[in-house]
Design an enzyme around this catalytic site. Sequence first.
Site, PDB file in Angstrom:
ATOM      1  N   THR A 125      78.914  -4.466  34.807  1.00 36.39           N
ATOM      2  CA  THR A 125      80.061  -4.168  35.671  1.00 36.39           C
ATOM      3  C   THR A 125      79.805  -2.883  36.442  1.00 36.39           C
ATOM      4  OG1 THR A 125      81.377  -2.712  34.223  1.00 36.39           O
ATOM      5  CG2 THR A 125      81.559  -5.101  33.852  1.00 36.39           C
ATOM      6  N   ASP A 126      80.456  -2.728  37.562  1.00 38.43           N
ATOM      7  CA  ASP A 126      80.452  -1.441  38.245  1.00 38.43           C
ATOM      8  C   ASP A 126      81.239  -0.449  37.380  1.00 38.43           C
ATOM      9  OD1 ASP A 126      80.050   0.499  40.209  1.00 38.43           O
ATOM     10  OD2 ASP A 126      80.424  -0.901  41.837  1.00 38.43           O
ATOM     11  N   THR A 127      81.237   0.818  37.773  1.00 40.18           N
ATOM     12  CA  THR A 127      81.791   1.861  36.912  1.00 40.18           C
ATOM     13  C   THR A 127      83.317   1.919  37.002  1.00 40.18           C
ATOM     14  OG1 THR A 127      79.772   3.138  37.208  1.00 40.18           O
ATOM     15  CG2 THR A 127      81.674   4.300  36.331  1.00 40.18           C
ATOM     16  N   PRO A 144      85.913  -0.768  36.128  1.00 40.24           N
ATOM     17  CA  PRO A 144      86.870  -1.843  36.409  1.00 40.24           C
ATOM     18  C   PRO A 144      87.803  -2.159  35.247  1.00 40.24           C
ATOM     19  CG  PRO A 144      84.740  -2.780  35.902  1.00 40.24           C
ATOM     20  CD  PRO A 144      84.541  -1.291  35.971  1.00 40.24           C
TER      21      PRO A 144
END
Length: 694
Positions: A399-401, A403
């Site tokens: 995941t991106d940072t 979410p």
Amino acid sequence: MKSFITLFQKPSKRFEVGAAAIKASALLGLGTFLLASCTEKSSFVQPTLGTRSAQLIDVDGFQFKDLNKNGTLDKYEDWRLTPEERSLDLLAKMSVEEKAGFMAINSLSMLGSRKAKTSEGQYQASDLDEGQVKDDRPAGGGNFIGAMNEATSTTQRVKEFHNRHFILRLNESASVIAEWNNKLQELCESEPLGIPAIITSNPRNHISSNASVGTALNASVFTAWPGELGLSATRDLALIREFANDSRQEWLAAGIRKGYMYMADLSTEPRWSRVDGTFGENPEWVAQVIKEIVIGFQGTKLDTNSIALTMKHFPGGGSGKGGQDSHFDWGKEQVYPGGRFYDNLLPFQAAIDAGTSAIMPYYSLPKGTEFEEVGYSYNKAVITGVLREKMGFSGIINTDTGPITRMVWGVEDLTLHERYKKALEAGSNIISGVSDPADLLEVINKGMVDMSLIDNSVLLLLKEKFTLGIFENPYVDVAAAEATVGNDRFREKAAVALRKSIVMLRNEKNMLPIKAGTKIYVETLQSPGRGEEEGSTNFMMEANGNHEVEFVKTLAEADLAIQWIIPSNSVFNSDGAPISISLSKKGIDVAHIKEVVSTVPTILVIDYTNPWVVDEIYNDTNKGNVVGVFATFGTTPEALLDVITGKFNPAGKMPFSTPVSDEAVEDNLEDVPGYLEGDGYALFNYDEGLTYKK
């Protein structure tokens, strides 16, 4: 392109078979990994073993690290076995707490990186106890990339949280990074299972006027190449492969083994603040670039010399509504008014085909498509349905940072534990922006998710580590890191790329290159807050070597003026207001530039981190005294001077179209590249670029 998109309109037999294979190999549990037996002794080569506390075991004439300190050779310690077999063995030994901590990744604090050195230049035992860093700001505000919940010391994160994945965002020297890596690995080795850490970074090999903490670093000690757009502008795939391979060697020497990079997004929306991290607007060309990037960093397959890549931001973040970015609530919608959702997938397919180790979904939620309107980390139809089943990706989904705790678009009404459940069931394998695994542990212990989801995620993460060889030797030679990073050989090759990236857009009356003896007045004009004084006239004077021109200090003395315009459009300056990419709206003194142009013949040099609208100072019907226009994408004064004086013949081509006016920007379709926007859209066209006539 057409044949690629058709695959998504009518799922082919190839994808149906691929989907079944992925489900069988990645989603059904522990028994799905293929095991390989040891072959003849003669087929093995003893690897170098790096150890601080683990003892070595002699078996069959080879040496192995006794990572769990039990005096016997376990399968996961046996480098003769496959990464799959070793991963299965280690997984069976890990507690639930260790598995949960292994699925978290967060920023690595290096507060003690310099102050903790003793007079002998060594780190003290307490170096990793930096103290607590707490981020308690509400979701959706400020530059919050970093700790997303309470991030304690590195020691506590290793020993209590069982973290083994860390993001390095700081700009330190090669020796400090290398020493810090070694200290971290020593701590991890002392733990019961001896599982090493892996350090990840955003790009740090580019010149950029738009870098922000959390997206990229500018002017680090690593060799400085053009920005990503500049690499694309060289139109030289062999050079791009060389860039990636040289950068790989620097990262490997310093101990950074994984990259949160590169952006396979398309720059179809000119207002997006992250255009400078892309390779342009053409999906076919960007796909070719991405292939070279992956192979250059990883090799044709992941191995002990690779830097593992996390390609981002799936399925493409370049078409945010109105150019807004989904770090913020006001930019959460990804729109496709031109119906080109699947165009965005072509560069990611190239990355998958080249073997990228991981892929990162963006925060955005799809608006007006057939997919659920939730952030992509939660979007099972996109992550599992498209990425895994249709595109055949079997690696790590990171995941991106943030979410789970901050950019919770489309799942705001879910509890924190319900968000974990939805993200894991969608296909996410490692959660970024989290250190403490307590909430994930609670989700597991309550039986909210099937344990196979956890085990399969840990297996993917373990397999990557084993394949990279960091279980055998996670340590690096500090002196070698210092000698490798930024060495003269790499810088010489980067210097060529810096020159090839410069695009000559206009050469009125063929007055360029500048003739010998010309008296030149130079200024740089930057957006406020970029760290340099506006109106500086020294940057080229210092670079003037054997160019046979004279730099003067006043406009009155000059035969020619150079105005180097460096606007900025940082993602974290967003406040939700409509975005303009006109120069005056970015704090550039347009009136001053026009005054200079009216006084002497002028060369305009524009540093493009976005497709700026420059009609306030130049257009094809109102040229004034402008004798030349150049585009840069992160380069040096020396490189620019070489091109302007003709020592280097300009060769660059534009990686995107630039809108002719603010009205053209407002009327553009967010998912449509500029070269398809129609007649009258562009001032400077995609792939445009001139050379000097011989």
